[in-house]
Design a protein around this motif. Sequence first.
Motif, mmCIF file in Angstrom:
data_model
loop_
_atom_site.group_PDB
_atom_site.id
_atom_site.type_symbol
_atom_site.label_atom_id
_atom_site.label_comp_id
_atom_site.label_asym_id
_atom_site.label_seq_id
_atom_site.Cartn_x
_atom_site.Cartn_y
_atom_site.Cartn_z
ATOM 1 N N GLU A 128 76.136 37.664 43.852
ATOM 2 C CA GLU A 128 74.750 37.760 44.328
ATOM 3 C C GLU A 128 74.102 39.037 43.802
ATOM 4 O O GLU A 128 74.651 40.132 43.948
ATOM 5 C CB GLU A 128 74.726 37.746 45.852
ATOM 6 N N VAL A 129 72.927 38.881 43.208
ATOM 7 C CA VAL A 129 72.163 40.010 42.686
ATOM 8 C C VAL A 129 70.740 39.927 43.226
ATOM 9 O O VAL A 129 70.133 38.855 43.233
ATOM 10 C CB VAL A 129 72.131 40.017 41.143
ATOM 11 N N THR A 130 70.231 41.051 43.687
ATOM 12 C CA THR A 130 68.858 41.099 44.181
ATOM 13 C C THR A 130 68.081 42.115 43.360
ATOM 14 O O THR A 130 68.369 43.311 43.382
ATOM 15 C CB THR A 130 68.804 41.500 45.670
ATOM 16 N N LEU A 131 67.091 41.612 42.621
ATOM 17 C CA LEU A 131 66.216 42.460 41.817
ATOM 18 C C LEU A 131 64.791 42.428 42.336
ATOM 19 O O LEU A 131 63.951 43.235 41.930
ATOM 20 C CB LEU A 131 66.253 42.009 40.359
ATOM 21 N N SER A 132 64.518 41.480 43.236
ATOM 22 C CA SER A 132 63.198 41.350 43.828
ATOM 23 C C SER A 132 63.343 40.880 45.266
ATOM 24 O O SER A 132 64.061 39.918 45.541
ATOM 25 C CB SER A 132 62.348 40.347 43.033
ATOM 26 N N GLN A 133 62.667 41.578 46.196
ATOM 27 C CA GLN A 133 62.739 41.203 47.605
ATOM 28 C C GLN A 133 61.498 41.712 48.326
ATOM 29 O O GLN A 133 61.119 42.873 48.190
ATOM 30 C CB GLN A 133 64.008 41.778 48.247
#
Length: 283
Positions: A145-150
């Motif tokens: 899991e990768v989060t680059l935008s939230q």
Amino acid sequence: MGDKELSLVDSNVTSLLDVHLNPSVTSLILHCNRIPRIEGLASAWHLRHLDLSSNLISKIEGLSSLTSLRTLNLSCNSIITVEGLNGLVNLTRLNLSYNQINDLSGLLYLHGSEYKLKHLSLHSNHLDNIDHLLQCLLGIQCLREVTLSQDGRNNPICRSPGYRETVFESLPQISVLDGLDHQGNPVPVRHSPLNIPGLEDYVDLLFTSDTSHSEVDKCGGPITTPRIDQVLTHFHRQADSPSHPLHIQHVPPATAAPLEAGNEKRIRRLEHQVCQLIQQVHF
């Protein structure tokens, strides 16, 4: 939790050297202080959870001896370059959101089958080179899991045409990007028991037997687990506080019941494993 957790949230701490750290501590929470540098942790060999979010840290350093570390939260600092992660072979969750990061080169040291990083949060940084991102993430074999935008806070690369498709195609190990799966469906926020401070010593039992759930009745009645209950109660009390760094946000009401049911099943399975161990001792 006793002497295994040390929490000094918003306590006006200005140096890690001023923190009296017992070598047996497994969880250190120093969210929202005025710490400028990571130091003084060389003897914290048992540390598994480290939260230094919302401080004044500009460089990732002083972590090489923390080989037991599983979660690291350095969000809301002033970090520009990812570095100093060498040797963190048991790290599974890394939060670097809300910094000024434009260089991920330090993630190259987490490449290889011996490293366990699964969850990486990088939203609200200055990443603008998609090729650099892909190069640094490709070799992290366990990454899921990768989060680059939230919540509208992203990176420049997120505004590139075909950004999601490029990331998924180039990083086959990834199953969740920015909280969405390959089909664009939301994935509920989940907290693995392995990442709940104080519970990881017990959940290892979940993987010690292949016995089916049908054997639970052989225990002769319900098994009480006061220590596990204490840990879970403490964790949920923290997570329910909006001001606490462990607070769980953005979980739609519709997902609450399935999440609770899943947690209950895991706890029941853990109780079953404990029961089996008791039987082995007596018989």
